[in-house]
Design a protein around this motif. Structure first.
Motif, PDB file in Angstrom:
ATOM      1  N   LYS A  51      -0.831   0.206   6.586  1.00  0.00           N
ATOM      2  CA  LYS A  51      -2.304   0.873   6.694  1.00  0.00           C
ATOM      3  C   LYS A  51      -2.239   2.377   6.961  1.00  0.00           C
ATOM      4  N   TYR A  52      -3.025   2.919   6.112  1.00  0.00           N
ATOM      5  CA  TYR A  52      -3.138   4.458   6.507  1.00  0.00           C
ATOM      6  C   TYR A  52      -1.769   5.164   6.156  1.00  0.00           C
ATOM      7  N   GLU A  53      -0.894   4.362   5.472  1.00  0.00           N
ATOM      8  CA  GLU A  53       0.512   4.995   4.902  1.00  0.00           C
ATOM      9  C   GLU A  53       0.567   4.619   3.473  1.00  0.00           C
ATOM     10  N   PRO A  54      -0.112   5.267   2.580  1.00  0.00           N
ATOM     11  CA  PRO A  54      -0.264   4.946   1.231  1.00  0.00           C
ATOM     12  C   PRO A  54       1.029   5.462   0.626  1.00  0.00           C
ATOM     13  N   MET A  55       1.797   6.563   1.162  1.00  0.00           N
ATOM     14  CA  MET A  55       3.043   7.105   0.451  1.00  0.00           C
ATOM     15  C   MET A  55       4.115   6.808   1.685  1.00  0.00           C
TER      16      MET A  55
END
Length: 430
Positions: free
Chosen positions: A26-30
Protein backbone atom coordinates in the motif's frame (compact mmCIF):
# COMPACT_ATOMS: atom_id res chain seq x y z
CA UNK A 1 34.24 -58.84 5.43
CA UNK A 2 37.18 -56.46 4.99
CA UNK A 3 36.54 -53.97 2.16
CA UNK A 4 39.36 -51.59 1.29
CA UNK A 5 38.53 -50.36 -2.23
CA UNK A 6 35.22 -49.03 -3.59
CA UNK A 7 33.88 -46.60 -6.17
CA UNK A 8 30.95 -44.31 -5.37
CA UNK A 9 29.04 -41.44 -6.98
CA UNK A 10 28.76 -38.09 -5.20
CA UNK A 11 26.51 -35.18 -6.16
CA UNK A 12 26.58 -31.84 -4.40
CA UNK A 13 23.33 -29.91 -4.03
CA UNK A 14 22.19 -27.52 -6.75
CA UNK A 15 21.75 -23.88 -5.86
CA UNK A 16 18.25 -22.56 -5.23
CA UNK A 17 16.61 -20.51 -7.97
CA UNK A 18 16.44 -16.75 -7.78
CA UNK A 19 12.97 -15.18 -7.79
CA UNK A 20 11.32 -12.57 -9.99
CA UNK A 21 9.03 -10.56 -7.70
CA UNK A 22 7.91 -6.97 -7.15
CA UNK A 23 6.75 -5.04 -4.11
CA UNK A 24 3.00 -4.73 -3.95
CA UNK A 25 2.49 -2.71 -0.82
CA UNK A 26 0.00 0.00 0.00
CA UNK A 27 1.21 3.44 -0.97
CA UNK A 28 4.05 1.83 -2.98
CA UNK A 29 2.63 1.55 -6.52
CA UNK A 30 6.14 1.54 -8.03
CA UNK A 31 7.80 -0.57 -5.35
CA UNK A 32 10.34 -2.07 -7.70
CA UNK A 33 11.98 -5.52 -7.79
CA UNK A 34 11.97 -7.61 -4.62
CA UNK A 35 12.97 -11.14 -5.69
CA UNK A 36 15.55 -12.73 -3.37
CA UNK A 37 18.53 -14.92 -4.19
CA UNK A 38 18.44 -18.68 -3.91
CA UNK A 39 20.45 -20.48 -1.25
CA UNK A 40 23.65 -22.38 -1.96
CA UNK A 41 23.51 -26.14 -2.42
CA UNK A 42 25.07 -28.43 0.15
CA UNK A 43 28.63 -29.70 -0.19
CA UNK A 44 29.51 -33.38 0.03
CA UNK A 45 32.11 -33.71 2.79
CA UNK A 46 34.00 -36.86 3.76
CA UNK A 47 34.95 -36.97 7.45
CA UNK A 48 37.17 -39.40 9.32
CA UNK A 49 35.46 -41.54 11.96
CA UNK A 50 38.03 -43.49 13.95
CA UNK A 51 35.32 -45.98 14.94
CA UNK A 52 35.32 -47.35 11.38
CA UNK A 53 37.98 -49.72 10.10
CA UNK A 54 36.58 -50.81 6.73
CA UNK A 55 34.72 -49.43 3.71
CA UNK A 56 32.02 -52.07 4.06
CA UNK A 57 29.18 -49.52 4.33
CA UNK A 58 29.95 -48.26 0.83
CA UNK A 59 29.10 -51.65 -0.64
CA UNK A 60 25.45 -51.04 0.17
CA UNK A 61 25.23 -47.31 -0.55
CA UNK A 62 27.07 -46.09 -3.61
CA UNK A 63 25.25 -42.79 -4.28
CA UNK A 64 25.56 -39.72 -2.05
CA UNK A 65 23.56 -36.61 -2.90
CA UNK A 66 23.42 -33.41 -0.88
CA UNK A 67 20.29 -31.24 -0.65
CA UNK A 68 19.72 -28.27 -2.95
CA UNK A 69 19.43 -24.71 -1.69
CA UNK A 70 16.07 -23.12 -0.98
CA UNK A 71 14.65 -20.85 -3.70
CA UNK A 72 14.63 -17.09 -3.25
CA UNK A 73 11.55 -15.47 -1.69
CA UNK A 74 9.63 -12.21 -2.00
CA UNK A 75 10.60 -9.01 -0.19
CA UNK A 76 14.25 -9.64 -1.05
CA UNK A 77 14.50 -12.62 1.29
CA UNK A 78 17.43 -14.96 0.64
CA UNK A 79 16.75 -18.68 0.37
CA UNK A 80 18.37 -20.87 3.03
CA UNK A 81 21.71 -22.47 2.28
CA UNK A 82 21.59 -26.24 2.41
CA UNK A 83 23.54 -28.12 5.08
CA UNK A 84 26.48 -30.20 3.85
CA UNK A 85 26.21 -33.96 3.57
CA UNK A 86 28.76 -35.56 5.93
CA UNK A 87 29.97 -39.00 4.84
CA UNK A 88 32.01 -40.91 7.49
CA UNK A 89 35.09 -42.83 6.35
CA UNK A 90 37.73 -44.80 8.30
CA UNK A 91 41.14 -43.25 9.00
CA UNK A 92 43.65 -43.97 6.25
CA UNK A 93 41.21 -43.37 3.37
CA UNK A 94 42.46 -41.81 0.15
CA UNK A 95 39.96 -40.35 -2.32
CA UNK A 96 40.64 -40.02 -6.03
CA UNK A 97 38.67 -38.86 -9.03
CA UNK A 98 37.69 -42.15 -10.67
CA UNK A 99 37.87 -40.68 -14.20
CA UNK A 100 41.17 -38.78 -14.03
CA UNK A 101 42.94 -40.52 -11.15
CA UNK A 102 43.69 -37.15 -9.51
CA UNK A 103 44.06 -37.25 -5.74
CA UNK A 104 41.35 -35.24 -3.97
CA UNK A 105 42.05 -36.01 -0.30
CA UNK A 106 44.07 -38.22 2.03
CA UNK A 107 42.26 -38.53 5.35
CA UNK A 108 44.19 -39.91 8.31
CA UNK A 109 43.17 -38.09 11.52
CA UNK A 110 39.94 -38.30 13.51
CA UNK A 111 37.38 -35.65 12.44
CA UNK A 112 39.56 -34.56 9.50
CA UNK A 113 37.34 -33.35 6.66
CA UNK A 114 37.63 -32.79 2.92
CA UNK A 115 35.09 -31.27 0.53
CA UNK A 116 34.73 -33.76 -2.29
CA UNK A 117 32.00 -31.99 -4.28
CA UNK A 118 31.09 -28.31 -3.93
CA UNK A 119 27.46 -27.23 -3.86
CA UNK A 120 26.11 -24.96 -6.58
CA UNK A 121 25.77 -21.23 -6.05
CA UNK A 122 22.28 -19.90 -5.52
CA UNK A 123 20.74 -18.05 -8.45
CA UNK A 124 20.34 -14.29 -8.20
CA UNK A 125 16.89 -12.75 -7.87
CA UNK A 126 15.69 -9.82 -9.97
CA UNK A 127 16.54 -7.38 -7.17
CA UNK A 128 20.20 -7.99 -8.13
CA UNK A 129 19.70 -7.02 -11.79
CA UNK A 130 18.09 -3.63 -11.20
CA UNK A 131 20.06 -0.64 -12.51
CA UNK A 132 19.46 2.89 -13.72
CA UNK A 133 18.56 1.73 -17.23
CA UNK A 134 16.31 -1.15 -16.14
CA UNK A 135 14.59 -0.45 -12.85
CA UNK A 136 12.10 -3.32 -13.06
CA UNK A 137 13.97 -6.31 -14.53
CA UNK A 138 12.00 -9.49 -15.12
CA UNK A 139 15.18 -11.46 -14.90
CA UNK A 140 16.46 -14.03 -12.40
CA UNK A 141 18.91 -16.92 -12.46
CA UNK A 142 18.38 -20.57 -11.75
CA UNK A 143 20.74 -22.08 -9.21
CA UNK A 144 24.08 -23.37 -10.44
CA UNK A 145 24.33 -27.17 -10.60
CA UNK A 146 26.38 -28.83 -7.88
CA UNK A 147 29.50 -30.77 -8.73
CA UNK A 148 29.04 -34.46 -9.45
CA UNK A 149 31.67 -37.11 -10.00
CA UNK A 150 32.62 -40.70 -9.39
CA UNK A 151 35.30 -41.12 -6.75
CA UNK A 152 37.46 -44.10 -5.87
CA UNK A 153 38.05 -44.76 -2.19
CA UNK A 154 41.08 -46.74 -1.03
CA UNK A 155 41.78 -47.69 2.57
CA UNK A 156 45.38 -47.99 3.66
CA UNK A 157 45.67 -49.48 7.14
CA UNK A 158 47.24 -47.12 9.68
CA UNK A 159 49.84 -49.19 11.51
CA UNK A 160 53.33 -48.50 12.84
CA UNK A 161 54.60 -51.99 12.07
CA UNK A 162 53.72 -54.26 9.17
CA UNK A 163 54.26 -58.03 9.28
CA UNK A 164 55.19 -59.40 5.87
CA UNK A 165 56.25 -62.81 4.68
CA UNK A 166 55.14 -65.91 2.81
CA UNK A 167 51.88 -67.64 3.84
CA UNK A 168 52.04 -69.84 6.94
CA UNK A 169 55.31 -68.46 8.31
CA UNK A 170 53.67 -67.48 11.62
CA UNK A 171 52.64 -63.83 11.18
CA UNK A 172 49.15 -64.31 12.63
CA UNK A 173 50.49 -66.41 15.49
CA UNK A 174 53.02 -63.71 16.35
CA UNK A 175 50.34 -61.01 16.34
CA UNK A 176 48.07 -63.11 18.54
CA UNK A 177 50.70 -63.55 21.27
CA UNK A 178 51.90 -59.92 21.40
CA UNK A 179 48.47 -58.25 21.27
CA UNK A 180 44.82 -58.86 22.02
CA UNK A 181 44.06 -59.46 18.34
CA UNK A 182 42.47 -62.81 17.52
CA UNK A 183 43.32 -63.57 13.89
CA UNK A 184 42.30 -66.87 12.38
CA UNK A 185 45.14 -69.38 12.61
CA UNK A 186 45.26 -72.70 10.75
CA UNK A 187 47.81 -74.99 9.14
CA UNK A 188 47.02 -74.13 5.53
CA UNK A 189 48.08 -71.31 3.20
CA UNK A 190 46.10 -68.07 2.96
CA UNK A 191 44.40 -68.51 6.31
CA UNK A 192 44.55 -64.72 6.65
CA UNK A 193 42.28 -63.14 4.06
CA UNK A 194 42.31 -59.57 5.41
CA UNK A 195 44.71 -57.36 7.40
CA UNK A 196 44.48 -57.72 11.18
CA UNK A 197 45.47 -54.93 13.57
CA UNK A 198 46.67 -55.30 17.13
CA UNK A 199 47.90 -52.87 19.79
CA UNK A 200 51.22 -54.07 21.20
CA UNK A 201 52.56 -52.94 24.57
CA UNK A 202 56.08 -53.72 25.74
CA UNK A 203 57.07 -54.42 29.32
CA UNK A 204 58.44 -50.87 29.66
CA UNK A 205 55.02 -49.42 28.68
CA UNK A 206 55.82 -48.45 25.10
CA UNK A 207 53.06 -49.20 22.61
CA UNK A 208 52.58 -49.37 18.87
CA UNK A 209 50.11 -50.72 16.30
CA UNK A 210 51.07 -53.88 14.43
CA UNK A 211 49.35 -55.12 11.27
CA UNK A 212 49.38 -58.71 10.05
CA UNK A 213 49.17 -58.43 6.26
CA UNK A 214 47.99 -61.38 4.15
CA UNK A 215 50.76 -63.56 2.78
CA UNK A 216 52.64 -62.44 -0.30
CA UNK A 217 53.86 -64.77 -3.00
CA UNK A 218 56.10 -64.32 -6.02
CA UNK A 219 54.41 -62.09 -8.59
CA UNK A 220 52.13 -60.39 -6.04
CA UNK A 221 52.98 -56.90 -7.35
CA UNK A 222 51.52 -57.84 -10.74
CA UNK A 223 48.29 -59.28 -9.31
CA UNK A 224 49.15 -62.88 -8.47
CA UNK A 225 47.75 -64.40 -5.27
CA UNK A 226 46.08 -62.47 -2.46
CA UNK A 227 48.97 -60.27 -1.35
CA UNK A 228 48.61 -57.78 -4.22
CA UNK A 229 45.28 -56.64 -2.78
CA UNK A 230 46.97 -55.49 0.42
CA UNK A 231 50.40 -54.24 -0.69
CA UNK A 232 49.06 -50.68 -0.40
CA UNK A 233 48.69 -51.14 3.36
CA UNK A 234 52.47 -51.45 3.78
CA UNK A 235 52.92 -47.88 2.47
CA UNK A 236 51.92 -46.30 5.79
CA UNK A 237 54.00 -48.53 8.08
CA UNK A 238 57.22 -47.14 9.54
CA UNK A 239 58.90 -50.47 10.22
CA UNK A 240 58.65 -53.71 8.25
CA UNK A 241 58.95 -56.91 10.28
CA UNK A 242 59.85 -59.68 7.86
CA UNK A 243 58.80 -63.06 9.27
CA UNK A 244 60.64 -66.08 7.83
CA UNK A 245 60.04 -69.77 8.44
CA UNK A 246 63.52 -70.89 9.46
CA UNK A 247 62.55 -74.57 9.78
CA UNK A 248 62.34 -75.17 6.03
CA UNK A 249 59.75 -77.89 6.63
CA UNK A 250 57.77 -76.96 3.53
CA UNK A 251 60.79 -77.40 1.31
CA UNK A 252 61.42 -73.67 0.86
CA UNK A 253 64.80 -72.03 1.33
CA UNK A 254 64.64 -69.20 3.95
CA UNK A 255 67.05 -66.97 2.05
CA UNK A 256 65.15 -67.39 -1.23
CA UNK A 257 61.95 -66.48 0.61
CA UNK A 258 63.62 -63.37 1.99
CA UNK A 259 64.89 -62.24 -1.42
CA UNK A 260 61.57 -62.98 -3.14
CA UNK A 261 59.44 -60.96 -0.70
CA UNK A 262 61.80 -57.99 -0.78
CA UNK A 263 61.74 -58.04 -4.57
CA UNK A 264 57.93 -57.94 -4.50
CA UNK A 265 58.06 -54.91 -2.20
CA UNK A 266 60.59 -53.20 -4.45
CA UNK A 267 58.59 -53.92 -7.59
CA UNK A 268 55.48 -52.48 -5.97
CA UNK A 269 57.18 -49.30 -4.76
CA UNK A 270 60.91 -48.56 -4.69
CA UNK A 271 60.38 -46.47 -1.54
CA UNK A 272 59.47 -49.61 0.40
CA UNK A 273 63.15 -50.51 0.60
CA UNK A 274 63.80 -47.28 2.53
CA UNK A 275 61.80 -48.58 5.47
CA UNK A 276 63.77 -50.09 8.36
CA UNK A 277 63.36 -53.85 8.18
CA UNK A 278 63.69 -56.31 11.04
CA UNK A 279 64.02 -60.00 10.22
CA UNK A 280 62.20 -62.47 12.46
CA UNK A 281 63.58 -66.02 12.21
CA UNK A 282 60.48 -67.90 13.36
CA UNK A 283 59.91 -71.55 14.28
CA UNK A 284 63.29 -71.91 16.00
CA UNK A 285 61.84 -74.73 18.11
CA UNK A 286 61.81 -76.98 15.03
CA UNK A 287 64.64 -79.35 13.96
CA UNK A 288 67.26 -77.94 11.55
CA UNK A 289 66.26 -74.34 12.38
CA UNK A 290 69.59 -73.56 14.05
CA UNK A 291 71.62 -74.80 11.08
CA UNK A 292 69.38 -72.93 8.65
CA UNK A 293 69.73 -69.75 10.71
CA UNK A 294 73.55 -69.88 10.63
CA UNK A 295 73.52 -70.29 6.85
CA UNK A 296 70.92 -67.53 6.52
CA UNK A 297 73.05 -65.07 8.52
CA UNK A 298 76.02 -65.74 6.24
CA UNK A 299 73.89 -65.08 3.15
CA UNK A 300 72.16 -61.93 4.43
CA UNK A 301 75.17 -60.35 6.12
CA UNK A 302 74.87 -57.60 8.70
CA UNK A 303 72.56 -55.24 6.83
CA UNK A 304 69.42 -56.32 8.71
CA UNK A 305 68.97 -57.16 12.41
CA UNK A 306 67.87 -60.78 12.87
CA UNK A 307 65.85 -61.99 15.87
CA UNK A 308 65.38 -65.76 16.29
CA UNK A 309 62.05 -66.52 17.99
CA UNK A 310 59.46 -69.21 18.47
CA UNK A 311 55.94 -67.84 18.31
CA UNK A 312 54.66 -71.04 19.91
CA UNK A 313 56.99 -71.06 22.95
CA UNK A 314 57.37 -67.22 22.96
CA UNK A 315 61.16 -67.52 23.16
CA UNK A 316 62.84 -64.33 21.88
CA UNK A 317 59.57 -62.37 21.53
CA UNK A 318 60.40 -59.97 24.37
CA UNK A 319 63.70 -58.92 22.78
CA UNK A 320 62.00 -58.53 19.41
CA UNK A 321 59.35 -56.14 20.77
CA UNK A 322 62.00 -54.02 22.50
CA UNK A 323 63.94 -53.77 19.23
CA UNK A 324 60.82 -52.77 17.30
CA UNK A 325 59.93 -50.09 19.88
CA UNK A 326 63.50 -48.76 19.83
CA UNK A 327 63.43 -48.51 16.04
CA UNK A 328 60.08 -46.71 16.03
CA UNK A 329 61.37 -44.10 18.48
CA UNK A 330 64.02 -43.10 15.95
CA UNK A 331 61.51 -42.60 13.12
CA UNK A 332 59.16 -39.58 13.06
CA UNK A 333 55.59 -40.55 12.28
CA UNK A 334 55.51 -38.54 9.07
CA UNK A 335 59.00 -39.37 7.81
CA UNK A 336 57.83 -41.55 4.95
CA UNK A 337 54.78 -39.42 4.15
CA UNK A 338 56.41 -35.97 3.72
CA UNK A 339 57.18 -36.15 0.03
CA UNK A 340 53.85 -37.76 -0.77
CA UNK A 341 51.88 -35.28 1.32
CA UNK A 342 53.47 -32.28 -0.41
CA UNK A 343 52.62 -33.76 -3.78
CA UNK A 344 49.11 -34.61 -2.66
CA UNK A 345 48.51 -31.10 -1.30
CA UNK A 346 49.67 -29.60 -4.56
CA UNK A 347 47.42 -31.94 -6.52
CA UNK A 348 44.45 -31.06 -4.33
CA UNK A 349 44.96 -27.34 -4.88
CA UNK A 350 45.24 -27.75 -8.63
CA UNK A 351 42.17 -29.96 -8.69
CA UNK A 352 39.88 -27.92 -6.49
CA UNK A 353 40.68 -24.39 -7.63
CA UNK A 354 41.13 -24.93 -11.32
CA UNK A 355 39.50 -22.19 -13.37
CA UNK A 356 36.44 -22.97 -15.45
CA UNK A 357 37.24 -24.30 -18.89
CA UNK A 358 35.65 -21.92 -21.43
CA UNK A 359 36.40 -24.28 -24.31
CA UNK A 360 33.37 -24.93 -26.50
CA UNK A 361 33.23 -28.05 -28.65
CA UNK A 362 31.06 -28.14 -31.77
CA UNK A 363 30.13 -31.47 -33.37
CA UNK A 364 27.51 -32.66 -35.88
CA UNK A 365 24.74 -35.15 -35.22
CA UNK A 366 23.52 -37.64 -37.82
CA UNK A 367 20.56 -35.40 -38.59
CA UNK A 368 22.86 -32.49 -39.44
CA UNK A 369 22.29 -30.51 -36.24
CA UNK A 370 25.22 -28.69 -34.64
CA UNK A 371 25.82 -29.88 -31.08
CA UNK A 372 27.40 -27.54 -28.52
CA UNK A 373 29.22 -28.83 -25.43
CA UNK A 374 31.50 -27.32 -22.80
CA UNK A 375 31.55 -26.77 -19.06
CA UNK A 376 30.90 -23.02 -19.08
CA UNK A 377 28.18 -22.91 -21.72
CA UNK A 378 26.35 -25.87 -20.15
CA UNK A 379 26.46 -24.20 -16.72
CA UNK A 380 25.10 -20.93 -18.16
CA UNK A 381 22.36 -22.87 -19.92
CA UNK A 382 21.29 -24.62 -16.72
CA UNK A 383 21.16 -21.31 -14.85
CA UNK A 384 18.92 -19.64 -17.44
CA UNK A 385 15.16 -19.42 -16.92
CA UNK A 386 13.83 -19.91 -20.46
CA UNK A 387 10.29 -19.07 -19.37
CA UNK A 388 11.15 -15.37 -19.40
CA UNK A 389 12.05 -13.44 -22.56
CA UNK A 390 14.53 -11.23 -20.76
CA UNK A 391 16.45 -14.29 -19.53
CA UNK A 392 16.52 -15.73 -23.05
CA UNK A 393 17.93 -12.47 -24.44
CA UNK A 394 20.59 -12.47 -21.73
CA UNK A 395 21.53 -16.06 -22.65
CA UNK A 396 21.93 -15.02 -26.30
CA UNK A 397 24.24 -12.17 -25.30
CA UNK A 398 26.34 -14.56 -23.20
CA UNK A 399 26.61 -16.95 -26.16
CA UNK A 400 27.89 -14.16 -28.39
CA UNK A 401 30.34 -13.06 -25.69
CA UNK A 402 31.76 -16.62 -25.52
CA UNK A 403 32.27 -16.56 -29.30
CA UNK A 404 29.71 -19.26 -30.06
CA UNK A 405 28.18 -17.40 -33.03
CA UNK A 406 31.55 -16.92 -34.74
CA UNK A 407 32.56 -20.52 -34.05
CA UNK A 408 29.34 -21.81 -35.62
CA UNK A 409 29.87 -19.68 -38.71
CA UNK A 410 33.38 -21.10 -39.10
CA UNK A 411 31.91 -24.61 -38.93
CA UNK A 412 29.54 -23.72 -41.76
CA UNK A 413 26.32 -22.99 -39.88
CA UNK A 414 23.77 -21.08 -41.96
CA UNK A 415 20.54 -19.29 -41.24
CA UNK A 416 17.89 -21.77 -40.10
CA UNK A 417 20.25 -24.60 -39.08
CA UNK A 418 19.41 -26.48 -35.88
CA UNK A 419 21.66 -25.92 -32.90
CA UNK A 420 21.46 -28.43 -30.03
CA UNK A 421 22.67 -27.82 -26.45
CA UNK A 422 21.91 -30.60 -23.95
CA UNK A 423 18.12 -31.14 -24.34
CA UNK A 424 17.46 -27.73 -25.92
CA UNK A 425 17.20 -26.99 -29.66
CA UNK A 426 17.10 -23.61 -31.37
CA UNK A 427 17.66 -22.13 -34.84
CA UNK A 428 20.76 -20.31 -35.94
CA UNK A 429 19.75 -16.83 -37.12
CA UNK A 430 22.08 -14.45 -38.91
Amino acid sequence: MFVDQVQVFVKAGDGGNGLVAFRREKYEPMGGPAGGDGGNGGDVIFEVDEGLNTLMDFRFQKHFKASRGVNGMPKGMHGKNSDPLIVPVPPGTTIRNADTGDLIADLTEHKQQAIIAHGGRGGRGNIRFANARNRAPELAENGAPGEELYVKLELKVLADVGLVGFPSVGKSTLLSIVSAAKPKIADYHFTTLAPNLGMVQTEDDRSFVMADLPGLIQGAHSGIGLGHQFLRHIERTRVIVHVIDMSGLEGRDPYEDFVTINEELRQYDEKMMQRPQIIVANKMDMPDSEDNLELFKEQVGEKYPIFPISAITKDGVRELLFAVADTLEKIPKNQFETDEDETQTEERVLYKFEKDDDTIEITRDDDGAYVLSGNTIERIFKMTDFNRDESVRRFARQMRHLGVDDALRKRGAKDGDIIRLLDFEFEFIE
